[in-house]
Design an enzyme around this catalytic site. Structure first.
Site, PDB file in Angstrom:
ATOM      1  N   HIS A 102       0.856  -1.189   0.000  1.00  0.00           N
ATOM      2  CA  HIS A 102       0.000   0.000   0.000  1.00  0.00           C
ATOM      3  C   HIS A 102       0.887   1.232   0.000  1.00  0.00           C
ATOM      4  O   HIS A 102       1.949   1.229   0.627  1.00  0.00           O
ATOM      5  CB  HIS A 102      -0.917   0.017   1.232  1.00  0.00           C
ATOM      6  N   ASP A 111      -7.956  -5.479   0.147  1.00  0.00           N
ATOM      7  CA  ASP A 111      -8.450  -6.322  -0.945  1.00  0.00           C
ATOM      8  C   ASP A 111      -8.070  -7.790  -0.793  1.00  0.00           C
ATOM      9  O   ASP A 111      -8.577  -8.633  -1.535  1.00  0.00           O
ATOM     10  CB  ASP A 111      -7.913  -5.797  -2.284  1.00  0.00           C
TER      11      ASP A 111
END
Ligand code: CMC
Length: 460
Positions: free
Chosen positions: A317, A375
């Site tokens: 991320h 996710d």
């Protein structure tokens, strides 16, 4: 507190930059927000120095100030309007979170009831809009349909597109939040050739989404409360994430004064990419492709190979250099949903947990602080609920809509709004003379891959 009150103030601190070419010093105001790193105010820097700042991918650039969401990527903290995501995921519901993101405070019981009722007034689609679905092939990706149908909303509702009028802004916001589940569910039904099911306003937001997606007109539909809770939680976790690519896209599109529905369509387009919201779909595809725990080392090796474009989807991320708090909640929810559905052993969940375990022990992932993101586990839950893989990003888009709208609202309400217009470091040809076609010579044979840019993991 409004969106920009505090962060545009300088508390007396400055940051000095020295131009080593001539020793010239530039004293730049340091802006501090409520939490997080301060920012150097470079708004007048180009005018005074003639020098641009360079930050492709905005890794060190605060493109705006905002009072909506705060992320501490090192600690793995996510706050919506100051409230930790864990508290909201456990104690709140999506409608309440929508109110919080839009208005800055948790609603009173009366405010919540009014808000929910007002949203429900807009859940149906204009009959003409229904025709847009029929223009798509049945095998169109639901996100392609979403971009098109949400964009088409901008051709309807002329009473809510004067963005200078706060009441019209509110109407546009409520309409888009209310209609997203209907549009999302219809993309699925259209792919199957099932008749569209009208929303039922005695259902909650998440119940309605399940109902419009999975019910058949001939049967009574009773939503499963565990699945409703899980879906509501997915929506909460996806509701906002400060200046991510899709939200920044909505802000940039909106900064020109564009139609609000068109701005949201732009956000949906940005979200679709596999580096962003499309990752949930990509994770499931990756897990299915790996297929067996014995093949994990092969895929870890590929993820680490600089010459292989493969990345471990659902890992890493831009902001989190710690476990994504949303992934933690999703992992727990995953177990709850599978237990409710009587799925004792889900091979994909086993595979995902083993992949996570191995990756988190690997120096490559440790050094780069790559952890599972939101996710990584959501796809497993959505699949267990019955959503096909290509609907995963649609659910993300439905949840994120309120975040896009809240940012758009914050930006438009700011009297100092400026059109977003980044500069560039030009690296092309200097000015040159036009050569007529008949005088041009083929200088070298150039393959398509070079002309279009080949690509390894980092696009180089
Ligand atoms: N697998 C393998 N290597 C990775 C991965 C990954 N998933 N993510 C980052 N890296 C490596 C990358 O190659 C680079 O290595 P090096 O320093 O040796 O060049 C380093 O880690 C830093 O990566 P980056 O691309 O500079 O980082 P970024 O902040 O630009 O990208 C990201 C963030 C999310 C796009 C990236 O981690 C990624 O592509 N992850 C997979 C896709 C994914 O799961 N996306 C969902 C994000 S969370 C939900 C959302 O925001 O929508």
């Amino acid at each position: 507190m409004s969106g920009t009150d505090k962060s545009t103030q300088n508390d007396g601190a400055f940051f000095t930059l020295t131009d080593e070419r001539d020793g010239q010093q530039y004293r730049l105001p340091l802006l501090s927000g409520t939490l997080g790193a301060p920012a150097i105010d470079i708004r007048n820097f180009y005018n005074t120095s003639g020098v641009l700042t360079y930050d492709p991918g905005f890794t060190s650039t605060a493109a705006c100030s905002s009072a909506i969401t705060y992320i501490d990527g090192d600690q793995g903290i996510l706050l919506y309007r100051g409230y930790p995501i864990q508290d909201l995921a456990i104690h709140s519901d999506y409608m309440e979170v929508c109110y919080l993101l839009l208005y800055g405070e948790l609603p009173s019981p009366e405010e919540k009831a009014t808000f929910e009722r007002d949203i429900k007034l807009h859940t149906m689609l204009h009959d003409q809009l229904m025709l847009f679905f029929r223009g798509f092939t049945r095998n169109a990706h639901p996100m392609a349909i979403m971009v098109g149908v949400v964009g088409a909303l901008s051709a309807f509702y002329h009473d809510s597109t004067d963005i200078k009028d706060p009441e019209q802004r509110m109407l546009a916001a409520y309409r888009i939040i209310a209609k997203m589940p209907t549009i999302g569910a219809y993309t699925y039904r259209y792919s199957l050739g099932r008749p569209f099911v009208y929303p039922k306003n005695d259902f909650s937001y998440a119940e309605n989404l399940l109902y419009m997606t999975f019910s058949v007109p001939t049967e009574e539909y009773v939503p499963n409360p565990v699945l409703v809770k899980a879906l509501d939680r997915i929506l909460i976790l996806h509701a906002d994430h400060e200046q991510n690519a899709s939200t920044s896209t909505v802000r940039l599109a909106g900064s020109s004064g564009a139609n609000p529905f068109a701005c949201i369509a732009a956000g949906i387009a940005s979200l679709w990419g596999p580096a962003h919201g499309g990752a949930n779909e990509a994770v499931l595809k990756m897990l299915t492709e790996i297929g067996d725990k014995s093949r994990i080392p092969e895929y870890i090796k590929r993820a680490k190979d600089k010459n292989d474009p493969f990345r471990l989807m659902g890992f890493g991320h831009r902001v989190y250099k710690h476990y994504d708090p949303r992934a933690q909640i999703m992992r727990e929810t995953c177990h709850e949903v599978l237990a409710e559905l009587g799925i004792k052993d889900d091979p994909l969940l086993d595979l995902a947990m083993e992949l996570e375990r191995i990756a988190l022990q690997d120096d490559y992932f440790i050094e780069r602080k790559l952890y599972p993101n939101v996710d990584f586990y959501t796809g497993i839950i959505m699949r267990a609920m019955g959503f096909p893989t290509n609907m995963f990003t649609v659910l993300f888009a439905i949840g994120r809509t309120v975040g896009w709208v809240a940012h758009w609202k914050e930006m438009i309400a700011d009297p100092k709004i400026k059109i977003g217009r980044p500069r560039q470091l030009y690296v092309g040809h200097p000015q040159r003379e036009y050569i007529p076609l008949e005088k041009r010579q083929q200088t070298e044979i150039r393959g398509w891959s070079r002309l279009w840019g080949g690509g390894n993991k980092n696009g180089k």
